[in-house]
Design a protein around this motif. Structure first.
Motif, PDB file in Angstrom:
ATOM      1  N   ALA A  30     -79.158 -57.433   0.975  1.00  0.00           N
ATOM      2  CA  ALA A  30     -79.072 -58.152   2.247  1.00  0.00           C
ATOM      3  C   ALA A  30     -80.102 -59.284   2.301  1.00  0.00           C
ATOM      4  CB  ALA A  30     -79.291 -57.189   3.412  1.00  0.00           C
ATOM      5  N   GLU A  31     -81.317 -59.023   1.828  1.00  0.00           N
ATOM      6  CA  GLU A  31     -82.347 -60.065   1.795  1.00  0.00           C
ATOM      7  C   GLU A  31     -81.941 -61.203   0.858  1.00  0.00           C
ATOM      8  OE1 GLU A  31     -85.295 -60.454   3.445  1.00  0.00           O
ATOM      9  OE2 GLU A  31     -84.808 -58.710   4.661  1.00  0.00           O
ATOM     10  N   LEU A  32     -81.438 -60.847  -0.305  1.00  0.00           N
ATOM     11  CA  LEU A  32     -81.004 -61.856  -1.269  1.00  0.00           C
ATOM     12  C   LEU A  32     -79.852 -62.684  -0.706  1.00  0.00           C
ATOM     13  CD1 LEU A  32     -81.283 -63.108  -4.035  1.00  0.00           C
ATOM     14  CD2 LEU A  32     -79.828 -61.291  -4.943  1.00  0.00           C
ATOM     15  N   GLN A  33     -78.915 -62.035  -0.053  1.00  0.00           N
ATOM     16  CA  GLN A  33     -77.799 -62.755   0.560  1.00  0.00           C
ATOM     17  C   GLN A  33     -78.296 -63.718   1.631  1.00  0.00           C
ATOM     18  OE1 GLN A  33     -74.840 -60.301   2.449  1.00  0.00           O
ATOM     19  NE2 GLN A  33     -73.355 -61.954   2.498  1.00  0.00           N
ATOM     20  N   ALA A  34     -79.251 -63.295   2.439  1.00  0.00           N
ATOM     21  CA  ALA A  34     -79.792 -64.166   3.485  1.00  0.00           C
ATOM     22  C   ALA A  34     -80.473 -65.388   2.875  1.00  0.00           C
ATOM     23  CB  ALA A  34     -80.772 -63.382   4.362  1.00  0.00           C
ATOM     24  N   VAL A  35     -81.242 -65.176   1.810  1.00  0.00           N
ATOM     25  CA  VAL A  35     -81.931 -66.291   1.153  1.00  0.00           C
ATOM     26  C   VAL A  35     -80.914 -67.256   0.537  1.00  0.00           C
ATOM     27  CG1 VAL A  35     -83.442 -66.873  -0.787  1.00  0.00           C
ATOM     28  CG2 VAL A  35     -84.063 -65.028   0.748  1.00  0.00           C
ATOM     29  N   LEU A  36     -79.908 -66.722  -0.137  1.00  0.00           N
ATOM     30  CA  LEU A  36     -78.886 -67.576  -0.754  1.00  0.00           C
ATOM     31  C   LEU A  36     -78.065 -68.320   0.295  1.00  0.00           C
ATOM     32  CD1 LEU A  36     -77.735 -65.251  -3.657  1.00  0.00           C
ATOM     33  CD2 LEU A  36     -79.014 -67.387  -3.856  1.00  0.00           C
ATOM     34  N   ASN A  37     -77.738 -67.659   1.395  1.00  0.00           N
ATOM     35  CA  ASN A  37     -76.996 -68.327   2.470  1.00  0.00           C
ATOM     36  C   ASN A  37     -77.814 -69.469   3.059  1.00  0.00           C
ATOM     37  OD1 ASN A  37     -74.686 -66.777   2.264  1.00  0.00           O
ATOM     38  ND2 ASN A  37     -75.296 -65.336   3.853  1.00  0.00           N
ATOM     39  N   GLY A  38     -79.099 -69.246   3.242  1.00  0.00           N
ATOM     40  CA  GLY A  38     -79.967 -70.302   3.751  1.00  0.00           C
ATOM     41  C   GLY A  38     -80.032 -71.484   2.793  1.00  0.00           C
ATOM     42  N   ALA A  39     -80.124 -71.192   1.507  1.00  0.00           N
ATOM     43  CA  ALA A  39     -80.159 -72.263   0.503  1.00  0.00           C
ATOM     44  C   ALA A  39     -78.841 -73.027   0.489  1.00  0.00           C
ATOM     45  CB  ALA A  39     -80.445 -71.680  -0.871  1.00  0.00           C
ATOM     46  N   TYR A  40     -77.724 -72.316   0.618  1.00  0.00           N
ATOM     47  CA  TYR A  40     -76.424 -72.984   0.642  1.00  0.00           C
ATOM     48  C   TYR A  40     -76.303 -73.891   1.874  1.00  0.00           C
ATOM     49  CZ  TYR A  40     -71.526 -73.909   1.284  1.00  0.00           C
ATOM     50  OH  TYR A  40     -70.338 -74.552   1.498  1.00  0.00           O
ATOM     51  N   ARG A  41     -76.732 -73.394   3.027  1.00  0.00           N
ATOM     52  CA  ARG A  41     -76.662 -74.212   4.244  1.00  0.00           C
ATOM     53  C   ARG A  41     -77.507 -75.475   4.097  1.00  0.00           C
ATOM     54  NH1 ARG A  41     -76.548 -69.227   6.634  1.00  0.00           N
ATOM     55  NH2 ARG A  41     -78.796 -69.182   6.955  1.00  0.00           N
ATOM     56  N   ALA A  42     -78.705 -75.341   3.519  1.00  0.00           N
ATOM     57  CA  ALA A  42     -79.572 -76.505   3.322  1.00  0.00           C
ATOM     58  C   ALA A  42     -78.909 -77.500   2.361  1.00  0.00           C
ATOM     59  CB  ALA A  42     -80.930 -76.070   2.775  1.00  0.00           C
ATOM     60  N   TYR A  43     -78.313 -77.002   1.291  1.00  0.00           N
ATOM     61  CA  TYR A  43     -77.609 -77.856   0.324  1.00  0.00           C
ATOM     62  C   TYR A  43     -76.434 -78.580   0.985  1.00  0.00           C
ATOM     63  CZ  TYR A  43     -74.620 -79.026  -3.651  1.00  0.00           C
ATOM     64  OH  TYR A  43     -73.807 -79.668  -4.548  1.00  0.00           O
ATOM     65  N   ARG A  44     -75.654 -77.836   1.764  1.00  0.00           N
ATOM     66  CA  ARG A  44     -74.500 -78.401   2.464  1.00  0.00           C
ATOM     67  C   ARG A  44     -74.941 -79.479   3.461  1.00  0.00           C
ATOM     68  NH1 ARG A  44     -72.326 -74.331   6.391  1.00  0.00           N
ATOM     69  NH2 ARG A  44     -74.117 -75.188   7.458  1.00  0.00           N
ATOM     70  N   ASP A  45     -75.998 -79.200   4.211  1.00  0.00           N
ATOM     71  CA  ASP A  45     -76.494 -80.156   5.196  1.00  0.00           C
ATOM     72  C   ASP A  45     -77.034 -81.419   4.543  1.00  0.00           C
ATOM     73  OD1 ASP A  45     -75.760 -78.327   7.122  1.00  0.00           O
ATOM     74  OD2 ASP A  45     -77.806 -77.633   7.515  1.00  0.00           O
ATOM     75  N   GLN A  46     -77.733 -81.253   3.410  1.00  0.00           N
ATOM     76  CA  GLN A  46     -78.244 -82.423   2.688  1.00  0.00           C
ATOM     77  C   GLN A  46     -77.085 -83.270   2.164  1.00  0.00           C
ATOM     78  OE1 GLN A  46     -80.800 -80.709  -0.266  1.00  0.00           O
ATOM     79  NE2 GLN A  46     -82.565 -80.639   1.100  1.00  0.00           N
ATOM     80  N   GLY A  47     -76.053 -82.617   1.660  1.00  0.00           N
ATOM     81  CA  GLY A  47     -74.874 -83.337   1.185  1.00  0.00           C
ATOM     82  C   GLY A  47     -74.191 -84.100   2.303  1.00  0.00           C
ATOM     83  N   ARG A  48     -74.094 -83.467   3.465  1.00  0.00           N
ATOM     84  CA  ARG A  48     -73.478 -84.116   4.622  1.00  0.00           C
ATOM     85  C   ARG A  48     -74.273 -85.356   5.034  1.00  0.00           C
ATOM     86  NH1 ARG A  48     -73.264 -80.034   8.318  1.00  0.00           N
ATOM     87  NH2 ARG A  48     -71.219 -79.466   7.538  1.00  0.00           N
ATOM     88  N   LYS A  49     -75.597 -85.227   5.079  1.00  0.00           N
ATOM     89  CA  LYS A  49     -76.437 -86.367   5.451  1.00  0.00           C
ATOM     90  C   LYS A  49     -76.298 -87.503   4.445  1.00  0.00           C
ATOM     91  CE  LYS A  49     -79.931 -83.683   7.872  1.00  0.00           C
ATOM     92  NZ  LYS A  49     -81.316 -83.188   7.831  1.00  0.00           N
ATOM     93  N   LEU A  50     -76.239 -87.160   3.172  1.00  0.00           N
ATOM     94  CA  LEU A  50     -76.093 -88.175   2.139  1.00  0.00           C
ATOM     95  C   LEU A  50     -74.742 -88.891   2.260  1.00  0.00           C
ATOM     96  CD1 LEU A  50     -77.254 -89.558  -0.349  1.00  0.00           C
ATOM     97  CD2 LEU A  50     -76.276 -87.715  -1.732  1.00  0.00           C
ATOM     98  N   ARG A  51     -73.673 -88.129   2.473  1.00  0.00           N
ATOM     99  CA  ARG A  51     -72.344 -88.749   2.648  1.00  0.00           C
ATOM    100  C   ARG A  51     -72.328 -89.668   3.865  1.00  0.00           C
ATOM    101  NH1 ARG A  51     -70.877 -83.598   1.304  1.00  0.00           N
ATOM    102  NH2 ARG A  51     -70.446 -83.049   3.460  1.00  0.00           N
ATOM    103  N   GLN A  52     -72.982 -89.248   4.932  1.00  0.00           N
ATOM    104  CA  GLN A  52     -73.025 -90.079   6.130  1.00  0.00           C
ATOM    105  C   GLN A  52     -73.826 -91.351   5.901  1.00  0.00           C
ATOM    106  OE1 GLN A  52     -74.380 -87.321   9.117  1.00  0.00           O
ATOM    107  NE2 GLN A  52     -72.319 -86.609   9.562  1.00  0.00           N
ATOM    108  N   GLN A  53     -74.892 -91.266   5.088  1.00  0.00           N
ATOM    109  CA  GLN A  53     -75.664 -92.465   4.768  1.00  0.00           C
ATOM    110  C   GLN A  53     -74.837 -93.442   3.935  1.00  0.00           C
ATOM    111  OE1 GLN A  53     -79.166 -91.077   2.761  1.00  0.00           O
ATOM    112  NE2 GLN A  53     -80.214 -90.513   4.647  1.00  0.00           N
ATOM    113  N   ILE A  54     -74.069 -92.913   3.013  1.00  0.00           N
ATOM    114  CA  ILE A  54     -73.294 -93.763   2.108  1.00  0.00           C
ATOM    115  C   ILE A  54     -72.029 -94.298   2.783  1.00  0.00           C
ATOM    116  CG2 ILE A  54     -71.928 -93.786  -0.027  1.00  0.00           C
ATOM    117  CD1 ILE A  54     -73.956 -91.702  -1.120  1.00  0.00           C
TER     118      ILE A  54
END
Length: 68
Positions: A30-54
């Protein structure tokens, strides 16, 4: 628990001392899943911001409307 991702995409999970003694298998998963989910959300959000900038601030809305 700390998660790191290298530039090559390799993922490293670092456990604090005695973590394996304190958590059972389900708690560790459960802890590992929470950490991985958080990392995925951060990756997804960074990608979204980059696409919006471009492509502009409405890029995600346009993509979502065209895929419906």
């Amino acid at each position: 628990m700390t998660l790191r991702r290298s530039r090559t995409g390799a993922v490293t999970v670092e456990l604090k001392r005695d973590t394996l003694r304190q958590l059972d298998e389900q708690q560790l998963a459960a802890e590992l899943q929470a950490v991985l989910n958080g990392a995925y959300r951060a990756y997804r959000d960074q990608g979204r911001k980059l696409r919006q900038q471009i492509f502009g601030p409405d890029y995600d809305d346009i993509q979502n409307a065209s895929s419906v």
